[in-house]
Scaffold this motif. Structure first.
Motif, mmCIF file in Angstrom:
data_model
loop_
_atom_site.group_PDB
_atom_site.id
_atom_site.type_symbol
_atom_site.label_atom_id
_atom_site.label_comp_id
_atom_site.label_asym_id
_atom_site.label_seq_id
_atom_site.Cartn_x
_atom_site.Cartn_y
_atom_site.Cartn_z
ATOM 1 N N GLU A 150 0.820 -1.209 0.000
ATOM 2 C CA GLU A 150 0.000 0.000 0.000
ATOM 3 C C GLU A 150 0.855 1.261 0.000
ATOM 4 O OE1 GLU A 150 -2.464 -0.621 3.398
ATOM 5 O OE2 GLU A 150 -3.921 -1.882 2.323
ATOM 6 N N ARG A 151 1.940 1.250 0.781
ATOM 7 C CA ARG A 151 2.814 2.419 0.831
ATOM 8 C C ARG A 151 3.523 2.611 -0.507
ATOM 9 N NH1 ARG A 151 3.239 7.155 3.390
ATOM 10 N NH2 ARG A 151 2.560 6.062 5.283
ATOM 11 N N ALA A 152 3.921 1.503 -1.150
ATOM 12 C CA ALA A 152 4.584 1.593 -2.453
ATOM 13 C C ALA A 152 3.649 2.209 -3.492
ATOM 14 C CB ALA A 152 5.046 0.212 -2.902
ATOM 15 N N GLN A 153 2.380 1.815 -3.459
ATOM 16 C CA GLN A 153 1.422 2.357 -4.419
ATOM 17 C C GLN A 153 1.102 3.821 -4.123
ATOM 18 O OE1 GLN A 153 -1.619 -0.582 -3.895
ATOM 19 N NE2 GLN A 153 -0.632 -2.070 -5.234
ATOM 20 N N PHE A 154 1.130 4.188 -2.844
ATOM 21 C CA PHE A 154 0.846 5.575 -2.464
ATOM 22 C C PHE A 154 2.006 6.499 -2.828
ATOM 23 C CE2 PHE A 154 0.919 9.090 0.633
ATOM 24 C CZ PHE A 154 -0.340 9.639 0.405
ATOM 25 N N GLU A 155 3.216 6.055 -2.543
ATOM 26 C CA GLU A 155 4.396 6.890 -2.774
ATOM 27 C C GLU A 155 4.950 6.745 -4.193
ATOM 28 O OE1 GLU A 155 5.528 9.018 -0.614
ATOM 29 O OE2 GLU A 155 4.481 8.385 1.223
ATOM 30 N N GLY A 156 4.654 5.604 -4.841
ATOM 31 C CA GLY A 156 5.191 5.351 -6.177
ATOM 32 C C GLY A 156 4.113 5.411 -7.239
ATOM 33 N N THR A 157 3.801 4.256 -7.810
ATOM 34 C CA THR A 157 2.766 4.179 -8.844
ATOM 35 C C THR A 157 1.778 3.084 -8.479
ATOM 36 O OG1 THR A 157 3.802 2.479 -10.240
ATOM 37 C CG2 THR A 157 4.577 4.740 -10.529
ATOM 38 N N ALA A 158 0.698 3.022 -9.218
ATOM 39 C CA ALA A 158 -0.321 2.005 -8.958
ATOM 40 C C ALA A 158 0.209 0.602 -9.185
ATOM 41 C CB ALA A 158 -1.538 2.248 -9.856
ATOM 42 N N ASP A 159 1.272 0.486 -9.988
ATOM 43 C CA ASP A 159 1.849 -0.825 -10.278
ATOM 44 C C ASP A 159 2.938 -1.232 -9.297
ATOM 45 O OD1 ASP A 159 0.259 -1.181 -12.551
ATOM 46 O OD2 ASP A 159 1.675 -0.109 -13.821
ATOM 47 N N SER A 160 3.410 -0.322 -8.468
ATOM 48 C CA SER A 160 4.515 -0.625 -7.554
ATOM 49 C C SER A 160 4.038 -1.489 -6.394
ATOM 50 C CB SER A 160 5.107 0.677 -6.990
ATOM 51 O OG SER A 160 5.474 1.578 -8.006
ATOM 52 N N THR A 161 4.851 -2.489 -6.030
ATOM 53 C CA THR A 161 4.543 -3.269 -4.830
ATOM 54 C C THR A 161 5.686 -3.208 -3.813
ATOM 55 O OG1 THR A 161 5.143 -5.256 -6.094
ATOM 56 C CG2 THR A 161 2.804 -4.807 -5.792
ATOM 57 N N PHE A 162 6.758 -2.519 -4.142
ATOM 58 C CA PHE A 162 7.750 -2.038 -3.190
ATOM 59 C C PHE A 162 8.453 -0.879 -3.870
ATOM 60 C CE2 PHE A 162 10.991 -4.095 -5.713
ATOM 61 C CZ PHE A 162 12.208 -3.556 -5.321
ATOM 62 N N LEU A 163 9.257 -0.141 -3.148
ATOM 63 C CA LEU A 163 10.043 0.945 -3.724
ATOM 64 C C LEU A 163 11.508 0.731 -3.366
ATOM 65 C CD1 LEU A 163 7.788 4.039 -2.917
ATOM 66 C CD2 LEU A 163 7.968 2.807 -5.086
ATOM 67 N N TYR A 164 12.387 1.103 -4.275
ATOM 68 C CA TYR A 164 13.810 0.876 -4.019
ATOM 69 C C TYR A 164 14.292 1.636 -2.789
ATOM 70 C CZ TYR A 164 18.571 -0.450 -5.092
ATOM 71 O OH TYR A 164 19.834 -1.005 -5.023
ATOM 72 N N ASP A 165 13.685 2.772 -2.488
ATOM 73 C CA ASP A 165 14.072 3.542 -1.309
ATOM 74 C C ASP A 165 13.769 2.809 -0.013
ATOM 75 O OD1 ASP A 165 15.063 5.587 -2.816
ATOM 76 O OD2 ASP A 165 13.305 6.876 -2.626
ATOM 77 N N MET A 166 12.994 1.730 -0.079
ATOM 78 C CA MET A 166 12.733 0.927 1.109
ATOM 79 C C MET A 166 13.915 0.023 1.473
ATOM 80 S SD MET A 166 8.836 -0.382 0.404
ATOM 81 C CE MET A 166 7.397 0.670 0.648
ATOM 82 N N VAL A 167 14.812 -0.219 0.517
ATOM 83 C CA VAL A 167 15.889 -1.184 0.728
ATOM 84 C C VAL A 167 16.918 -0.661 1.721
ATOM 85 C CG1 VAL A 167 17.744 -2.482 -0.414
ATOM 86 C CG2 VAL A 167 15.537 -2.166 -1.563
#
Length: 268
Positions: A52-69
């Motif tokens: 949910e956070r990936a889709q909110f901060e990224g795009t509707a297709d994102s399920t994680f973001l690289y900045d989370m790593v």
């Protein structure tokens, strides 16, 4: 296009390991939302928060973001390419598989940082760049260290960059493989196109059968302190996610059709 890089990274561990992993992904950017009272978040709730956070901060297709790593990454990825899938395997262990692409080559130090934050949970990665001469193949992150593995380099490139030519008529695949053949010769790579296609099938068939890896066999290896065997079994489970062996019927049928077309093209 020459700057395109793709990677798949898998972490393998217990439910407790996966809880640590998902918490780490969320806390990197201070995105973890915990209840003020009540029970601790379950693995499923944490996994959902990451998506949910990936889709909110990224795009509707994102399920994680690289900045989370990691908080200060060396690498990057386009948000819309970021995919994260977690599942429990038949042996009881979980795999958390991340797939992404970007203009920067795979940066193992970023994932090493996450590895250390998650109690040294073993991780494996496949990486390749559009330029065949770029670094490619398997990377092992274990025990707080990064280890390169030189096996399956060309296989990794064909999988990550071309998905074994799936979805294209074999005749079109032959045209691209003819260009790859010239690249292999230029790079002095000791493998023919036929050998590459055969090796891809062999790899998938080997990884596709993990029936010998069970909760009991893993426990037995621990009790006998056979850590080499234990890691071998854990790595095989991880590689099933990296190579998507659940779709083996699709991949192998494609490779065999391409191999037949290549043989007709070359007269082998």
């Amino acid at each position: 296009m020459a700057s395109l890089h793709r990677a798949r990274v898998v972490a393998i561990g217990t439910e407790a390991d996966m809880i640590r992993l998902n918490r780490a992904l969320l806390t990197t950017q201070d995105w973890l939302e915990e209840p003020e009272d009540g029970p601790a978040l379950t693995l499923e709730e944490l996994y959902r928060q990451v998506h949910e956070r990936a889709q909110f901060e990224g795009t509707a297709d994102s399920t994680f973001l690289y900045d989370m790593v990691t908080a200060m990454p060396f690498g990057e990825a386009t948000d819309e390419s970021c995919r994260y899938t977690m599942r429990q395997e038949s042996c009881g262990l979980y795999t958390a598989c991340f797939a992404y692409e970007g203009e920067t080559a795979f940066q193992p130090e970023d994932w090493l940082s996450l590895h250390k934050r998650c109690g040294m949970m073993p991780m494996l990665a496949l990486r390749a760049g559009w330029d065949f001469a770029a670094d490619k193949g398997l990377v092992i992150i274990s025990g707080g260290r990064i280890h390169d593995n030189w096996d399956r380099m060309a296989e990794s490139w064909l999988w990550l960059l071309h998905q074994y030519e799936f979805g294209y008529p074999p005749e079109e695949a032959v045209e691209r493989l003819a260009k790859l053949e010239k690249t292999l010769e230029r790079e002095d790579f000791d493998m023919s196109i036929s050998e590459l296609l055969e090796s891809c099938v062999e790899n998938l068939e080997y990884l596709g059968d993990t029936s010998d890896i069970t909760a009991e066999s893993l426990q037995a290896a621990k009790e006998q302190q056979d850590f080499d065997l234990l890691f071998e079994m854990i790595a095989r489970i991880g590689e099933t996610a990296l190579w998507e062996t659940e779709h083996n019927a699709r991949w192998i049928a494609c490779l065999e059709a391409v191999q037949e077309a290549w043989q007709e093209h070359t007269g082998e």
